[in-house]
Design an enzyme around this catalytic site. Structure first.
Site, short mmCIF file in Angstrom:
data_model
loop_
_atom_site.label_atom_id
_atom_site.label_comp_id
_atom_site.label_asym_id
_atom_site.label_seq_id
_atom_site.Cartn_x
_atom_site.Cartn_y
_atom_site.Cartn_z
N PHE A 250 0.77 -1.12 0.14
CA PHE A 250 0.05 0.15 0.03
C PHE A 250 1.11 1.28 0.08
O PHE A 250 0.31 2.17 0.19
CB PHE A 250 -0.92 -0.23 1.32
N ILE A 476 2.43 -6.31 -5.65
CA ILE A 476 2.31 -6.29 -4.26
C ILE A 476 1.05 -6.35 -3.98
O ILE A 476 0.49 -6.39 -2.62
CB ILE A 476 2.41 -4.67 -3.85
N ASN A 617 -8.19 -7.15 -17.16
CA ASN A 617 -8.56 -8.43 -16.42
C ASN A 617 -9.52 -8.09 -15.37
O ASN A 617 -9.29 -7.69 -14.28
CB ASN A 617 -7.45 -9.30 -16.19
N LYS A 619 -11.39 -10.13 -13.39
CA LYS A 619 -11.38 -10.48 -11.90
C LYS A 619 -10.47 -9.78 -11.19
O LYS A 619 -10.91 -9.46 -9.84
CB LYS A 619 -10.92 -11.96 -12.21
N LYS A 687 -5.90 2.92 -17.78
CA LYS A 687 -5.27 3.81 -16.83
C LYS A 687 -5.34 3.10 -15.56
O LYS A 687 -5.71 1.89 -15.34
CB LYS A 687 -6.15 5.22 -16.80
N GLY A 688 -4.51 3.86 -14.65
CA GLY A 688 -4.34 3.35 -13.26
C GLY A 688 -5.76 2.91 -12.60
O GLY A 688 -6.61 3.82 -12.72
N GLY A 690 -5.59 1.08 -9.24
CA GLY A 690 -5.45 0.50 -7.84
C GLY A 690 -5.49 1.77 -6.73
O GLY A 690 -5.94 1.82 -5.50
N GLU A 691 -5.18 3.07 -6.99
CA GLU A 691 -5.15 4.20 -5.99
C GLU A 691 -6.79 4.77 -6.09
O GLU A 691 -7.09 5.04 -5.15
CB GLU A 691 -4.25 5.22 -6.30
MO1 MOS Z 1 1.04 3.52 -3.95
S1 MOS Z 1 0.68 4.74 -2.36
O1 MOS Z 1 1.81 4.42 -5.03
O2 MOS Z 1 1.67 2.27 -3.34
#
Ligand code: MOS
Length: 724
Positions: A250, A476, A617, A619, A687-688, A690-691
């Site tokens: 994270f 990660i 993807n 899932k 595009k991203g 995760g955040e």
């Molecule tokens: Mo994210 S806070 O750039 O792992």
């Protein structure tokens, strides 16, 4: 021509390629590599927050059997890259990072001050308990609220005219005063710690006097490689960093922290492999945290709810020895179609370790303030919060005066509202009830900037037609290998089970670390172009052989007597980055139930929707979105690192006291995507994700709590004490 299989539908939902090794425990994490001759290291950390060490008495500890050395500033051979500059000349030197075992100075409680090296972990732990440290104690400052008047503008920002953290004004600076309706409110985010399941850990091995291998938990093998090469003054290529499996991070693994350097130093001293694992308590003082922030947002509008002014001022926590800046106030410049905007960003140095990026850094904090403030204004104006957002929809980036590369936020609002049943909300607070519970509906928008860095991928097709794809990228947790396998399968038109993706090794082709939601946009693009290049080569080779209509890739290689075929390609942004403004967008809808009697707050439903371009993807993307919402619920209702300011020490130092959501805290979460390629962003249109998954979630929960109870809780977490 070459046989193709349709991979577009099923491959959009591949199972995790490494799921089996992870759940069966056969995936090897940093602390799990075994070495004969392994030395165990245990850190001794400062129990005071400021001052200096006057004495370290390790006589008794040294007599314990198995103890090999006790390292501190008194006997450290030194880290060559640290240099000899006084650190800092005065106690508040900026821009220098902490140097482990360098001198007697104490900057924070939990600071590593010595390290016991022993044959076994038990011996090291026992010996560490016998080391007596005496200090000269100075008065520390760890209380953010009590030190607000000491907030300052970063000197580095002042020097850099292009810094986004300079004071910013757009339009009429008196617009707020002239606004017909306005609100002003202060929002507080407490310190929060990442606390991934896997603690940070390293095994350091010197293969030769100038050749280092580390098995280290981090988010970027290439940056760790560069940092360690610099610290120990050896050629970059002589450092090998391995981080194949990471049990969550994270953001805590973006930097190389002092404990990593300490382990490498110890391995050098003893010329043996050294293992150092941070215990859970040390995870609260060794690897950063989301900084405490206080933000004031003032907002003006006309009677139709059109925004006339936004003023956003933020103060973020940093340490006494280093600056940490993040995007806290930046979203307010681009999120809405508001002509008059001003922002200010300040830092406040405390006697604690340096914060770092934590999922949705800056934006998760800033959008909490902005999206709550907008909700407050909408409520005062008796305008539906969603309608308010649609009325102020920004059709271009007003900060940079550029068109969006793509923006499907309107579609997000529509999809989300429909799925959630937003129209069933009544505007008044405390107006919806069921079974003795107050029901609240809340929503918020989210955004996150687009980060794409130059990345390389190597693709090797073996004689049997199977494919190895390699890049020094990371996983990660989001499922990098799975997404990359999916991209390769689609381009090459072969089954995903014929593809193996390799990552987490600094000797692989260059790639950025896994941060800033940049992996799919950067490395995904590189894998795509590398596979296209390989396919082009294969097609040319296929065209040059008879009967190529039915030939498989393996047939083509066999015909040309090629044991394998390899290409390496790089992918990077072009001029489009200066011509378009690129962001991921999204929104969240939340239903909470609040007990009239106890104030207990339960999140009952969440609908989260994002426009992140093309979904690679489904899932694994869905898992990312769910994880972000869970993190956001934790941020809204539970997470808070509490410090005892008498000692400048966290009292929340384990999972019993630092609360994160457990399974029963988490409701049904519906995940929706616009799923339209942003063709300007990169060749894969992605595009991203995760955040942005966490950005805005806490605001949606807070807005729902307000709708349920009529209480504006502007200081996270929203717990029972604040509600009753
Ligand atoms: Mo994210 S806070 O750039 O792992």
């Amino acid at each position: 021509m070459i046989k193709q299989i349709d991979t577009t539908s099923e491959n959009n939902s591949l199972d995790r390629v490494d799921g089996r090794v992870k759940v069966t425990g056969t995936a090897t994490y940093s602390a799990e590599y075994s070495f004969a001759n392994l030395v165990h290291a245990v850190l001794i950390t400062s129990t005071i927050a400021k001052g200096h060490i006057t004495q370290i008495d390790s006589k008794e500890a040294e007599t314990i059997s198995g103890v090999l050395a006790i390292v501190s500033h008194l006997n450290s051979p030194g880290v060559p890259g640290y240099g000899t500059a006084k650190q800092p000349p005065e106690r508040a030197g900026m821009g220098t990072s902490f140097r482990v075992f360098y001198d007697s100075l104490i900057y924070f409680s939990g600071q590593p001050i010595a390290m016991v090296l022993a044959e076994t972990l038990e011996q090291a732990n026992y010996a560490a308990s016998l080391v007596k440290v005496t200090y000269h104690i100075e008065k520390h400052q760890t209380n953010f609220e009590e030190n607000l008047s000491k907030a300052y503008i970063s000197p580095g920002v002042l020097r850099n005219k292009n810094s986004p953290f300079q004071d910013y004004i757009r339009g009429d600076r008196d617009a707020l005063d002239k606004s017909k309706f306005k609100i002003e409110a202060t929002y507080t985010i407490p310190t929060q710690h990442h606390q991934p399941m896997e603690p940070h850990a390293i095994i350091a091995v010197w293969e030769a006097a100038d050749k280092l291998t580390v098995y280290d938990k981090n988010q970027g093998v290439k940056s760790a490689q560069g940092n360690l090469a610099q610290a120990f003054k050896i050629p970059r290529e002589n450092v090998k960093v391995n981080a194949q499996f990471i049990g969550g991070a994270f953001g805590s693994g973006i930097r190389v922290w002092p404990h990593t350097v300490a382990a490498v130093l110890a391995a050098k001293m003893l010329n043996r492999p050294v293992k150092l694992v941070l215990g859970r308590e040390l995870m609260f003082s060794s690897v950063g945290y989301r900084p405490y922030t206080v933000q004031k947002v003032s907002m003006g509008a006309d009677s139709d709810g059109l925004l006339t002014a936004i003023v956003h001022e933020g103060i973020g926590q940093t340490s006494s020895y280093e600056e940490h800046l993040e995007r806290t106030i930046l979203a307010s410049r681009v999120m809405y179609d508001c002509p008059n905007v001003s922002t200010k960003y300040r830092l406040l140095s405390l006697d604690a370790n340096t914060p770092t990026w934590m999922r949705g850094p800056g934006d998760a904090s800033g959008m909490f303030a902005l999206e709550c403030a907008l909700d407050e204004l909408a409520f005062d104006l008796k305008i539906d919060p969603l309608t308010m957002r649609l009325r102020n929809y920004a059709n271009h980036d007003l900060e940079r005066n550029l068109p969006w590369s793509a923006k499907g936020l309107k579609e997000c609002y529509e999809l989300g509202a429909e799925k959630f049943g937003w129209k069933n909300r009544s505007h008044e607070v405390r107006s919806m009830r069921k079974d003795g519970m107050l029901i609240g509906y809340g929503m918020a928008s989210s955004l996150y900037g687009f980060h794409r860095h130059p990345s390389k991928a190597r693709v090797v097709m073996l004689a049997n037609g199977t494919v190895i794809v390699q890049s020094a990228t990371m996983d990660i947790g989001p499922g990098t290998g799975t997404a990359m396998t999916s991209i390769a399968a689609r381009v090459l038109g072969i089954s995903p089970d014929k593809i193996r993706f390799e990552l987490g090794d600094s000797s692989l082709p260059d790639a950025p670390g896994q941060n800033g939601s940049s992996t799919i946009p950067s490395v995904g693009a590189a894998v795509h172009v590398a596979c296209e290049a390989l396919k082009k080569k294969l097609t040319e080779l296929g065209d040059a052989m008879p009967g190529s209509d039915t030939a498989s890739y393996a047939d083509i290689l066999k015909f040309h007597k090629l044991p394998e075929l390899e290409v390496t390609e790089e992918s990077r942004s072009g001029p489009e980055r200066d011509q378009y403004s690129m962001y991921s967008f999204g929104c969240h809808f939340v239903e909470v139930h609040v007990s009239l009697v106890t104030g207990e707050t339960r999140v009952k439903r969440v609908v989260t929707c994002a426009d992140v371009g093309k979904i690679i993807n489904y899932k694994t993307a869905r898992s990312q979105s769910i994880g972000g919402v869970v993190g956001g619920i934790g941020m809204a209702l539970m997470e808070e690192s509490v410090m005892d300011h008498r000692y400048g020490r966290y009292v929340t130092s384990d999972f019993a006291s630092y609360h994160i959501p457990v399974h029963s805290d988490i409701p049904q979460i519906d995940v929706l995507y616009v799923d339209k390629a942003d063709t300007l962003a990169n060749p894969i249109g992605a595009k991203g994700l995760g955040e942005i998954a966490i950005v805005g979630v806490a605001a949606a929960v807070a807005n729902a709590v307000f709708h349920a109870t009529g209480k504006r809780i502007r200081s996270l977490p929203i717990n029972v004490e604040k509600l009753i």
